[in-house]
Design a protein around this motif. Sequence first.
Motif, PDB file in Angstrom:
ATOM      1  N   CYS B  88      57.323  30.186  43.469  1.00  0.00           N
ATOM      2  CA  CYS B  88      56.739  30.305  42.138  1.00  0.00           C
ATOM      3  C   CYS B  88      55.329  30.863  42.318  1.00  0.00           C
ATOM      4  O   CYS B  88      54.553  30.341  43.141  1.00  0.00           O
ATOM      5  CB  CYS B  88      56.707  28.917  41.493  1.00  0.00           C
ATOM      6  SG  CYS B  88      55.948  28.839  39.869  1.00  0.00           S
ATOM      7  N   VAL B  89      55.009  31.907  41.592  1.00  0.00           N
ATOM      8  CA  VAL B  89      53.741  32.605  41.821  1.00  0.00           C
ATOM      9  C   VAL B  89      53.020  32.826  40.510  1.00  0.00           C
ATOM     10  O   VAL B  89      53.625  33.251  39.515  1.00  0.00           O
ATOM     11  CB  VAL B  89      53.993  33.960  42.520  1.00  0.00           C
ATOM     12  CG1 VAL B  89      52.671  34.657  42.826  1.00  0.00           C
ATOM     13  CG2 VAL B  89      54.799  33.767  43.792  1.00  0.00           C
ATOM     14  N   VAL B  90      51.732  32.560  40.530  1.00  0.00           N
ATOM     15  CA  VAL B  90      50.921  32.670  39.326  1.00  0.00           C
ATOM     16  C   VAL B  90      49.774  33.635  39.593  1.00  0.00           C
ATOM     17  O   VAL B  90      49.146  33.584  40.646  1.00  0.00           O
ATOM     18  CB  VAL B  90      50.373  31.287  38.927  1.00  0.00           C
ATOM     19  CG1 VAL B  90      49.382  31.399  37.785  1.00  0.00           C
ATOM     20  CG2 VAL B  90      51.515  30.356  38.562  1.00  0.00           C
ATOM     21  N   ASN B  91      49.537  34.511  38.638  1.00  0.00           N
ATOM     22  CA  ASN B  91      48.427  35.455  38.723  1.00  0.00           C
ATOM     23  C   ASN B  91      47.229  34.837  38.007  1.00  0.00           C
ATOM     24  O   ASN B  91      47.314  34.533  36.816  1.00  0.00           O
ATOM     25  CB  ASN B  91      48.822  36.778  38.070  1.00  0.00           C
ATOM     26  CG  ASN B  91      47.836  37.880  38.361  1.00  0.00           C
ATOM     27  OD1 ASN B  91      46.695  37.647  38.705  1.00  0.00           O
ATOM     28  ND2 ASN B  91      48.291  39.104  38.207  1.00  0.00           N
ATOM     29  N   LYS B  92      46.153  34.659  38.739  1.00  0.00           N
ATOM     30  CA  LYS B  92      44.990  34.013  38.155  1.00  0.00           C
ATOM     31  C   LYS B  92      44.394  34.831  37.015  1.00  0.00           C
ATOM     32  O   LYS B  92      44.715  35.984  36.817  1.00  0.00           O
ATOM     33  CB  LYS B  92      43.935  33.777  39.235  1.00  0.00           C
ATOM     34  CG  LYS B  92      44.320  32.724  40.238  1.00  0.00           C
ATOM     35  CD  LYS B  92      43.157  32.442  41.184  1.00  0.00           C
ATOM     36  CE  LYS B  92      43.547  31.383  42.197  1.00  0.00           C
ATOM     37  NZ  LYS B  92      42.402  31.044  43.080  1.00  0.00           N
ATOM     38  N   ALA B  93      43.497  34.218  36.309  1.00  0.00           N
ATOM     39  CA  ALA B  93      42.867  34.837  35.149  1.00  0.00           C
ATOM     40  C   ALA B  93      42.008  36.015  35.571  1.00  0.00           C
ATOM     41  O   ALA B  93      41.884  36.329  36.733  1.00  0.00           O
ATOM     42  CB  ALA B  93      42.031  33.797  34.400  1.00  0.00           C
ATOM     43  N   GLY B  94      41.409  36.660  34.628  1.00  0.00           N
ATOM     44  CA  GLY B  94      40.687  37.909  34.839  1.00  0.00           C
ATOM     45  C   GLY B  94      39.387  37.752  35.597  1.00  0.00           C
ATOM     46  O   GLY B  94      39.161  36.783  36.315  1.00  0.00           O
ATOM     47  N   GLY B  95      38.495  38.719  35.402  1.00  0.00           N
ATOM     48  CA  GLY B  95      37.230  38.741  36.114  1.00  0.00           C
ATOM     49  C   GLY B  95      37.462  38.972  37.589  1.00  0.00           C
ATOM     50  O   GLY B  95      38.336  39.747  37.980  1.00  0.00           O
ATOM     51  N   THR B  96      36.737  38.315  38.438  1.00  0.00           N
ATOM     52  CA  THR B  96      36.873  38.520  39.875  1.00  0.00           C
ATOM     53  C   THR B  96      38.179  37.966  40.399  1.00  0.00           C
ATOM     54  O   THR B  96      38.574  38.246  41.529  1.00  0.00           O
ATOM     55  CB  THR B  96      35.715  37.862  40.645  1.00  0.00           C
ATOM     56  OG1 THR B  96      35.686  36.471  40.321  1.00  0.00           O
ATOM     57  CG2 THR B  96      34.385  38.497  40.266  1.00  0.00           C
ATOM     58  N   SER B  97      38.853  37.158  39.612  1.00  0.00           N
ATOM     59  CA  SER B  97      40.127  36.604  40.071  1.00  0.00           C
ATOM     60  C   SER B  97      41.293  37.497  39.733  1.00  0.00           C
ATOM     61  O   SER B  97      42.425  37.189  40.066  1.00  0.00           O
ATOM     62  CB  SER B  97      40.357  35.229  39.437  1.00  0.00           C
ATOM     63  OG  SER B  97      39.413  34.300  39.886  1.00  0.00           O
ATOM     64  N   TYR B  98      41.024  38.604  39.055  1.00  0.00           N
ATOM     65  CA  TYR B  98      42.108  39.460  38.616  1.00  0.00           C
ATOM     66  C   TYR B  98      42.962  39.909  39.793  1.00  0.00           C
ATOM     67  O   TYR B  98      42.461  40.394  40.804  1.00  0.00           O
ATOM     68  CB  TYR B  98      41.568  40.701  37.896  1.00  0.00           C
ATOM     69  CG  TYR B  98      42.659  41.645  37.499  1.00  0.00           C
ATOM     70  CD1 TYR B  98      42.831  42.853  38.161  1.00  0.00           C
ATOM     71  CD2 TYR B  98      43.564  41.311  36.501  1.00  0.00           C
ATOM     72  CE1 TYR B  98      43.862  43.716  37.813  1.00  0.00           C
ATOM     73  CE2 TYR B  98      44.587  42.164  36.148  1.00  0.00           C
ATOM     74  CZ  TYR B  98      44.734  43.367  36.801  1.00  0.00           C
ATOM     75  OH  TYR B  98      45.749  44.216  36.467  1.00  0.00           O
ATOM     76  N   GLY B  99      44.240  39.742  39.616  1.00  0.00           N
ATOM     77  CA  GLY B  99      45.169  40.214  40.627  1.00  0.00           C
ATOM     78  C   GLY B  99      45.449  39.234  41.732  1.00  0.00           C
ATOM     79  O   GLY B  99      46.345  39.443  42.545  1.00  0.00           O
ATOM     80  N   LYS B 100      44.718  38.142  41.794  1.00  0.00           N
ATOM     81  CA  LYS B 100      44.940  37.188  42.868  1.00  0.00           C
ATOM     82  C   LYS B 100      46.172  36.362  42.552  1.00  0.00           C
ATOM     83  O   LYS B 100      46.273  35.747  41.494  1.00  0.00           O
ATOM     84  CB  LYS B 100      43.742  36.264  43.042  1.00  0.00           C
ATOM     85  CG  LYS B 100      42.509  36.958  43.571  1.00  0.00           C
ATOM     86  CD  LYS B 100      41.407  35.942  43.833  1.00  0.00           C
ATOM     87  CE  LYS B 100      40.171  36.622  44.396  1.00  0.00           C
ATOM     88  NZ  LYS B 100      39.103  35.647  44.682  1.00  0.00           N
ATOM     89  N   LEU B 101      47.081  36.346  43.488  1.00  0.00           N
ATOM     90  CA  LEU B 101      48.301  35.571  43.329  1.00  0.00           C
ATOM     91  C   LEU B 101      48.171  34.241  44.044  1.00  0.00           C
ATOM     92  O   LEU B 101      47.692  34.175  45.173  1.00  0.00           O
ATOM     93  CB  LEU B 101      49.495  36.336  43.902  1.00  0.00           C
ATOM     94  CG  LEU B 101      49.817  37.690  43.284  1.00  0.00           C
ATOM     95  CD1 LEU B 101      51.037  38.305  43.949  1.00  0.00           C
ATOM     96  CD2 LEU B 101      50.051  37.549  41.788  1.00  0.00           C
TER      97      LEU B 101
END
Lengths: 116, 113
Positions: B88-101
């Motif tokens: 199960c994988v979640v993409n974090k919220a925006g800003g510097t966390s954008y794209g972090k799985l």
Amino acid sequence: GAVVSQHPSWVICKSGTSVKIECRSLDFQATTMFWYRQFPKQSLMLMATSNEGSKATYEQGVEKDKFLINHASLTLSTLTVTSAHPEDSSFYICSAREAGGGGEQFFGPGTRLTVL
Amino acid sequence: RKEVEQDPGPFNVPEGATVAFNCTYSNSASQSFFWYRQDCRKEPKLLMSVYSSGNEDGRFTAQLNRASQYISLLIRDSKLSDSATYLCVVNKAGGTSYGKLTFGQGTILTVHP
């Protein structure tokens, strides 16, 4: 589909040596690449985010001086494990996100590092 | 508390069975959600994205409940080839966390004859 390669696929080295792992996007340009580490029976843990032409952003607890990341072009990022020790033995996986793409990440096949 | 938590498993089911995996995430600002499968000593491969309206791809159905911060995957008519670890994988919220799985610990599925 988008293809990401890693080299080498596996490496065995002596403690204290440095190991370089390459991650290449073969048929697309990747402005951002991610480096993960996976220990046995555990899930992938993000180590760092690599942006082309700028310094990598490391996750908390990951030593930037030990895990050197270089993203010199839009198709290549390298991870160098400096002065590797047995506890660094792990499965290292990179992923790449296409420039201007929708955000999907494409994973490389991984590199299995064993430090003796 | 882990950011993404999954059923510990492992699941051992016969061919043809229906199996369901559950997952919860802690960051209410998470933006996108996925199920990946990972075969032994291989890289994870995207199985499907998960949408609030629910989505189906053949024998696989994924559901997302944002209010409960809960994600599920249902596999019908299990095949031997479905044996793998499901992440199960979640993409974090925006800003510097954008794209972090952020990956869950995975649930091992073994389908036997």
